[in-house]
Design a protein around this motif. Sequence first.
Motif, short mmCIF file in Angstrom:
data_model
loop_
_atom_site.label_atom_id
_atom_site.label_comp_id
_atom_site.label_asym_id
_atom_site.label_seq_id
_atom_site.Cartn_x
_atom_site.Cartn_y
_atom_site.Cartn_z
N ILE A 53 44.60 39.71 40.57
CA ILE A 53 43.27 40.32 40.41
C ILE A 53 42.53 39.68 39.24
N LEU A 54 43.25 39.51 38.11
CA LEU A 54 42.61 38.89 36.95
C LEU A 54 42.21 37.45 37.23
N ALA A 57 39.14 37.47 39.32
CA ALA A 57 37.99 37.89 38.52
C ALA A 57 37.49 36.75 37.63
N ALA A 129 37.28 44.53 38.51
CA ALA A 129 38.69 44.15 38.30
C ALA A 129 39.45 45.28 37.60
#
Length: 344
Positions: A53-54, A57, A129
């Motif tokens: 996810i990071l 993002a 995020a």
Amino acid sequence: MSAALSLPDPSASPSADCKGSTSCEWLYDTTGSAWFAEGSYWILLKPLRVVLILAVAFAARWALHRTINRLVRTTTEGAVPTLLRPLRERVPSAAPEDGDFVPERRRQRAEAIGSVLRSTVSAFVFGIALLMILREFSFDLAPLLASAGIAGVALGFGAQSLVKDLIAGLFMLVEDQYGVGDTVDLGEATGVVEAVGLRVTTVRDGRGVLWYIRNGEIIRVGNKSQGWALVVVDLPIGFAGTEEASAVLRTAAAAVAMDPDLAPEIVEPPEVLGVEQMTVEGAVIRTVVKTTADGQFAVGRELRRRLAEALENSGITARIAARLYPGVTVRVPEADGTGQGGAT
């Protein structure tokens, strides 16, 4: 009756309760550790999802920032997108000539808008995020979103003037209403713009006073530094002949247009329009000249000086004084060879 008790082999590890999880079974078959296989969901899968996810993002933020930077760079090089064009540049009939707008000013405006867009994009991407990461850790987002909505409403009511200032400042930048170095009229504050921000505009007036004006409080803007300017001079001629006075003023205005120091600042030659109004003290004749925005003040001062001197040298000023002060003897200068009077 001695039955042999069967004890478990201490070297044998218990089987993992994977509950049908393919990744758990694969880890158990690979490592042979039941606790590691059963805890793989929290030890490996969750951290990997958070890292993914990071990563997405940061990649999305980088791509959007790159797009914004390219848009800003393209704008400063001259190819302005329609969104960033002022309204007067979008209309073909009102399109200015090349060079009317300073590239440095366009660069500053584009960079300011780009900074706002980058900050907005970063907050939006990392906000999404954060919500996705909280969901991965089984947080109930419904109360959080409801609380955020209530807090947003409360903040909106409490800081509505701040939000109003920020929105007005953003539209001011997008529409290019004014910039640093422009001479503007904002109502009570009239002067040169020294700083432009999303919340406050700083203006220094003719007496040196520095004004801080909130953008949300600016109702109207009079910009004296965009495009061209029109210098208007109204001079009283008393009850002298209007044709004579117009000829004198026309000659003086033409001399201003031929001045080599002022000629580059004059867009169209000066024009004596004629009688603008009638008062108890006589007629008032209007003279106008179209100039550049930067040269309007110098041309205006010189035009007023030469028109006043022309009226004085022609004797019209003396005749006005003689009518206003009948008990005072006024010497009217004789006309010279050029058709204008000499010095009084």
